[in-house]
Design a protein around this motif. Structure first.
Motif, mmCIF file in Angstrom:
data_model
loop_
_atom_site.group_PDB
_atom_site.id
_atom_site.type_symbol
_atom_site.label_atom_id
_atom_site.label_comp_id
_atom_site.label_asym_id
_atom_site.label_seq_id
_atom_site.Cartn_x
_atom_site.Cartn_y
_atom_site.Cartn_z
ATOM 1 N N THR A 187 0.818 -1.205 0.000
ATOM 2 C CA THR A 187 0.000 0.000 0.000
ATOM 3 C C THR A 187 0.858 1.265 0.000
ATOM 4 O O THR A 187 1.891 1.261 0.654
ATOM 5 C CB THR A 187 -0.963 0.009 1.215
ATOM 6 O OG1 THR A 187 -1.864 1.099 1.074
ATOM 7 C CG2 THR A 187 -0.239 0.168 2.537
ATOM 8 N N ASN A 538 0.545 -0.417 10.201
ATOM 9 C CA ASN A 538 0.040 -1.315 9.154
ATOM 10 C C ASN A 538 0.294 -2.753 9.575
ATOM 11 O O ASN A 538 1.350 -3.060 10.139
ATOM 12 C CB ASN A 538 0.751 -1.003 7.833
ATOM 13 C CG ASN A 538 0.106 -1.734 6.670
ATOM 14 O OD1 ASN A 538 0.165 -2.960 6.591
ATOM 15 N ND2 ASN A 538 -0.529 -0.982 5.783
ATOM 16 N N ASN A 539 -0.669 -3.628 9.248
ATOM 17 C CA ASN A 539 -0.512 -5.020 9.663
ATOM 18 C C ASN A 539 0.728 -5.704 9.062
ATOM 19 O O ASN A 539 1.097 -6.804 9.474
ATOM 20 C CB ASN A 539 -1.793 -5.824 9.413
ATOM 21 C CG ASN A 539 -2.371 -5.609 8.035
ATOM 22 O OD1 ASN A 539 -1.647 -5.386 7.072
ATOM 23 N ND2 ASN A 539 -3.702 -5.687 7.935
HETATM 24 O O1 LIG Z 1 -3.064 -3.915 3.009
HETATM 25 C C1 LIG Z 1 -2.868 -3.019 3.850
HETATM 26 O O2 LIG Z 1 -2.115 -2.084 3.665
HETATM 27 C C2 LIG Z 1 -3.516 -3.145 5.200
HETATM 28 C C3 LIG Z 1 -4.738 -3.937 5.095
HETATM 29 O O3 LIG Z 1 -4.755 -5.126 5.318
HETATM 30 C C4 LIG Z 1 -5.942 -3.288 4.555
HETATM 31 O O4 LIG Z 1 -5.996 -2.059 4.467
HETATM 32 O O5 LIG Z 1 -6.847 -4.032 4.185
#
Ligand SMILES: O=C([O-])CC(=O)C(=O)O
Ligand SMILES: [Mg+2]
Length: 638
Positions: A187, A538-539
């Protein structure tokens, strides 16, 4: 018995399973420049599937043709068959392409990195220009090329091309330049890539399982060239980041997440399988797009949807066994919670948006306490957004508070308030609420807007999980700053366009007092001569190490305490130097070390809970985690 088969095998027609023929009969020495073979002997026949074995096989898959290292059990037989006949009792054979096909093989290709000796030994003479360069120089050159592209999407496509042509170089570049390249392969750029996925991709990067494959999912899984899969990231594309329903084009997400599993968590690439389940899309634009790559129908729901998912989950377990990790990603709320509840007791499943995000945010909050003081229970939390991320985070905070205070979660939840599109969630709305919102319906008069809720509840922590950009308005942020010396503001929605506010807004509107982190990255902001570097909540901090911890310990179920363990490990990695800069997360540049700490903590918890099946437990789990990690460095092909 383990059968080892790679995509090369299907090209050369050589079986990967145990062969009844002796080494010589099977002609282990390559005669023609079309293929080379490696034979792996079982180094530990008694403990089939042991870690030793898996490491050995991993070495082979990861490009090692030099395999005399493990107990003499595995040998490179290029040009010389050194194994005695009786050592070939249970051999596996792996053929590796040579010559032109070797250069076309992303897993083994080294481009100009092939030494002169390798060029001679592997029929590469003349296929490459004469220069021989180090992998470091190749990285430097690629970075130079990538930096010349103006648009992030161009950089993304250059990275995907690299992944398709030289996998080790792709990972080395990503690992060595993680802070610069994460926003490209992940992202926010991956969001744009998904939106345009249909037109930018020709080559398949994962498995597509659509309604057309109903009844044949096991067969489809078996079409994937790699057999020894450890982690699947699966989406049905219904809620891609904060961008909504992108149908089959959601594939960019599992692909991106899995490249982080390798780069950040050290899970080898051949063990990662991206999957997109296509049950249609309700995105009219895509349905009317002549170039759309998915099923041209509206989404299947109800029984039709559950049956497909059930078949998928059963086939996955049947094909890969009990220890396969399935990470659910970017499902819509109405399916995400149900899938997690349904398969959480029978499969090793993990929902990144609910659980991964919760774990990363809890870590940030625990770290933030060092800056603002008090315990979690001393704070009041207000969320905008009561979906997967919002309720997932809220639940984990409540759980941690309840462990710290010895109070039941029903009690600790009272410090946590959620606002959804209809306003503050309160008990008078209980009947009409979705089940995952009900625990948050506290006694309170109804309030319509976020601003009203902020002014009334007076939270110390404001968390955005709405998927809707610019919803933390100036009034909202200023209100936070009016009753908090250091308001904690987390704008978690992705990609950047959906962030609840920007870093600049958060720092400006709070006069530089905010402790701010966001889901997508923001550049540092200068406010009145002081530079504020926002953190990225962020995960991606959690899932690669979390997954590694589960995989290396052979864990068979995910437990909430493992999420808390991951959180603690991450929070412990924030240094005084980070705090001094107002950061509540460590920099991504240390992520592999961080992932090893997370993996170790998660594995330790799994052993404690009796859910780890890989025995005996390694003495030093951090060292063990590090030793399990994939290395992107080139191997010598002797
Ligand atoms: O993917 C990402 O940056 C974080 C996430 O899981 C989402 O926003 O669905
Ligand atoms: Mg997600």
């Amino acid at each position: 018995m383990i059968s080892l088969k790679s995509n090369f095998l299907s090209n050369t027609g050589i079986s990967g399973s145990c062969s009844p023929f002796s080494a010589k009969q099977r002609g282990l020495v390559p005669k023609a420049p079309t293929s080379l073979k490696i034979v792996a002997l079982n180094p530990n026949r008694e403990a089939n599937g042991s870690v030793l074995m898996e490491n050995t096989l991993q070495e082979i898959r990861d490009g090692a043709a030099v395999l005399n290292t493990v107990a003499g059990g595995v040998r490179d037989v290029y040009g010389e068959d050194t194994a005695t006949e009786d050592q070939f009792v249970t051999p596996w054979s792996l053929s590796v392409a040579s010559g032109y096909s070797l250069l076309r093989d992303p897993r083994y290709n080294k481009g100009l990195g092939f030494s002169d000796k390798e060029r001679d030994a592997h029929y590469l003479r003349g296929l490459l220009p004469p220069a021989v360069v180090s992998q470091e120089l190749q990285v430097k050159k690629m970075m130079h090329i990538i930096r010349q592209y103006q648009l992030p999407l161009q950089k993304y496509m250059a990275m995907m091309d690299l992944q398709e042509s030289n996998e080790k170089l792709f990972y080395k570049l990503l690992i060595d330049n993680v802070e610069e390249m994460l926003p490209i392969v992940y992202t926010p750029t991956v969001g744009e890539a998904c939106q345009k996925y249909g037109s930018i991709f020709g080559r398949p990067q994962g498995l597509y399982i659509s309604l057309k494959e109903k009844g044949r999912i096991l067969e489809v899984l078996r079409n994937w060239p790699e057999k020894d899969i450890q982690v699947i990231v699966v989406t049905d594309g219904e809620r891609i980041l904060g961008l909504g329903d992108l149908g089959c084009q959601g594939m960019g997400i599992p692909v991106g997440k899995l490249s982080l599993y390798t780069a950040l968590g050290g899970v080898r690439p051949s063990a990662c399988l991206p999957i997109t389940i296509d049950v249609g899309t309700n995105n009219e634009k895509l349905l009317n797009d002549e170039f759309y790559i998915g099923l041209r129908q509206r989404r299947a729901t109800g029984q039709e949807y559950s049956e497909l998912l059930y078949e998928f989950m059963s086939a996955v377990k049947q094909n890969y066994g009990e220890r396969i990790l399935v990470q659910f990603e970017d499902f819509a709320n109405h399916n995400a919670f149900d899938l997690l509840a349904k398969y959480g007791t029978t499969h090793l499943v993990f929902n990144d948006d609910i659980q991964g995000t919760a774990s990363v945010v809890l870590a940030g909050l625990v770290a933030a306490l060092k800056l603002v003081g008090g315990t979690l229970a001393d704070h009041r939390f207000l969320f905008l957004g009561a979906g997967e991320a919002g309720t997932g985070i809220a639940e984990l905070i409540a759980l941690e508070m309840s462990k710290q205070t010895n109070k039941p979660a029903e009690e600790t939840r009272k410090n946590i308030w959620l606002v959804d599109s209809k306003g503050l969630i309160v008990s008078s709305r209980k009947e009409s609420l979705q089940h995952f919102k009900k625990p948050w319906a506290h006694e309170h008069e109804p309030l319509k807007t976020l601003l009203d809720a902020v002014n009334d509840i007076k939270p110390t922590v404001l968390i955005g999980t709405s998927g809707v950009g610019r919803t933390f308005t100036k009034e909202v942020v200023e209100a936070m700053a009016s009753f908090n010396e250091r308001p904690i503001i987390l704008a978690l929605s992705n990609p950047t366009s959906q962030s609840e506010c920007t870093a600049e807004e958060a720092y400006t509107w709070t006069k530089g007092r905010a402790i701010f982190a966001s889901g997508s990255p923001f550049a540092p902001v200068e406010y009145e001569g002081e530079v504020h570097a926002p953190g990225q909540a962020n995960n991606a901090y959690i899932f690669p190490g979390f997954g590694l911890g589960l995989i290396m310990s052979g864990t068979i179920r995910v437990h909430d305490d493992m999420l808390l363990a991951a959180s603690q490990a991450l929070a412990a990695q924030v240094t005084q130097e980070n705090f001094d800069k107002g950061l509540i997360y460590p920099p991504f540049s240390n992520i592999r070390k961080i992932s090893a700490q997370i993996a170790a903590n998660v594995a330790a918890k799994a052993y404690e809970l009796g859910l780890a099946t890989r025995l005996p437990q390694p003495k030093d789990l951090v060292k063990y985690a590090e030793s399990c990690m994939y290395s992107p460095a080139y191997r010598n092909y002797r």
